[in-house]
Design a protein around this motif. Structure first.
Motif, PDB file in Angstrom:
ATOM      1  N   THR A  37       0.845  -1.234   0.033  1.00  0.00           N
ATOM      2  CA  THR A  37      -0.003   0.021  -0.065  1.00  0.00           C
ATOM      3  C   THR A  37       1.075   1.153   0.132  1.00  0.00           C
ATOM      4  O   THR A  37       0.623   2.155  -0.870  1.00  0.00           O
ATOM      5  CB  THR A  37      -1.028  -0.036   1.331  1.00  0.00           C
ATOM      6  OG1 THR A  37      -1.858  -1.196   1.146  1.00  0.00           O
ATOM      7  CG2 THR A  37      -1.765   1.422   1.344  1.00  0.00           C
ATOM      8  N   LEU A  38       1.838   1.280   0.823  1.00  0.00           N
ATOM      9  CA  LEU A  38       2.658   2.451   0.830  1.00  0.00           C
ATOM     10  C   LEU A  38       3.603   2.595  -0.335  1.00  0.00           C
ATOM     11  O   LEU A  38       3.748   3.775  -0.710  1.00  0.00           O
ATOM     12  CB  LEU A  38       3.715   2.392   2.172  1.00  0.00           C
ATOM     13  CG  LEU A  38       2.749   2.393   3.297  1.00  0.00           C
ATOM     14  CD1 LEU A  38       3.906   2.221   4.340  1.00  0.00           C
ATOM     15  CD2 LEU A  38       2.556   3.835   3.694  1.00  0.00           C
ATOM     16  N   ALA A  39       3.935   1.631  -0.782  1.00  0.00           N
ATOM     17  CA  ALA A  39       4.600   1.575  -2.254  1.00  0.00           C
ATOM     18  C   ALA A  39       4.081   2.349  -3.239  1.00  0.00           C
ATOM     19  O   ALA A  39       4.446   3.108  -4.155  1.00  0.00           O
ATOM     20  CB  ALA A  39       5.180   0.212  -2.801  1.00  0.00           C
ATOM     21  N   ARG A  40       2.413   1.718  -3.431  1.00  0.00           N
ATOM     22  CA  ARG A  40       1.757   2.483  -4.278  1.00  0.00           C
ATOM     23  C   ARG A  40       1.575   3.862  -4.104  1.00  0.00           C
ATOM     24  O   ARG A  40       1.662   4.942  -5.143  1.00  0.00           O
ATOM     25  CB  ARG A  40       0.274   1.756  -4.006  1.00  0.00           C
ATOM     26  CG  ARG A  40       0.020   0.672  -5.178  1.00  0.00           C
ATOM     27  CD  ARG A  40      -1.324   0.375  -5.399  1.00  0.00           C
ATOM     28  NE  ARG A  40      -2.044   0.374  -3.927  1.00  0.00           N
ATOM     29  CZ  ARG A  40      -2.157  -1.081  -3.621  1.00  0.00           C
ATOM     30  NH1 ARG A  40      -1.668  -2.282  -4.048  1.00  0.00           N
ATOM     31  NH2 ARG A  40      -2.648  -1.083  -2.424  1.00  0.00           N
ATOM     32  N   GLU A  41       1.287   4.434  -2.746  1.00  0.00           N
ATOM     33  CA  GLU A  41       1.298   5.652  -2.576  1.00  0.00           C
ATOM     34  C   GLU A  41       2.531   6.430  -2.654  1.00  0.00           C
ATOM     35  O   GLU A  41       2.443   7.757  -3.216  1.00  0.00           O
ATOM     36  CB  GLU A  41       1.012   5.836  -0.768  1.00  0.00           C
ATOM     37  CG  GLU A  41       0.726   7.163  -0.361  1.00  0.00           C
ATOM     38  CD  GLU A  41       0.532   7.660   1.135  1.00  0.00           C
ATOM     39  OE1 GLU A  41       0.615   8.139   1.778  1.00  0.00           O
ATOM     40  OE2 GLU A  41      -0.189   6.171   1.451  1.00  0.00           O
TER      41      GLU A  41
END
Length: 100
Positions: A37-41
């Motif tokens: 999730t954080l990588a996408r963000e």
């Protein structure tokens, strides 16, 4: 990788990965889910800042793996500091972002 990309990644990871919502000892799958999730963000925010994903990946490789490592380190640090009292301060994990 440009200085702008390095600076962006260090600041972003330092801000987003210091106090994870996944405590130490948690199933690695949950850390991986949070890292995904954080990588996408991170990718989206980098694009908005005009930083191509390729510039970041050129230096650090897989952003999701890097974020997962920082989340695990932050969770371990939080656990170790929990008994001594939380002051909200910890070393920025982003310092290692440019050392890959």
């Amino acid at each position: 990788m440009s200085e702008q990309a390095i600076k962006f990644l260090q600041e972003w990871i330092g801000e987003k990965c210091q106090s994870p919502s996944v405590p130490a000892g948690t199933d690695p799958v949950k850390i991986d889910e949070q890292a995904e999730t954080l990588a996408r963000e991170c990718t989206e925010e980098a694009a908005q800042a005009g930083i191509p994903l390729e510039d970041i990946q050129e230096e650090v490789g897989d952003i999701q793996e890097l974020i997962a490592l920082h989340l695990e380190d932050a969770a371990e640090t939080d656990t170790e500091n929990g008994e001594a009292g939380q002051d909200g301060q910890s070393a920025p994990p982003a310092a290692a972002a440019g050392s890959h």
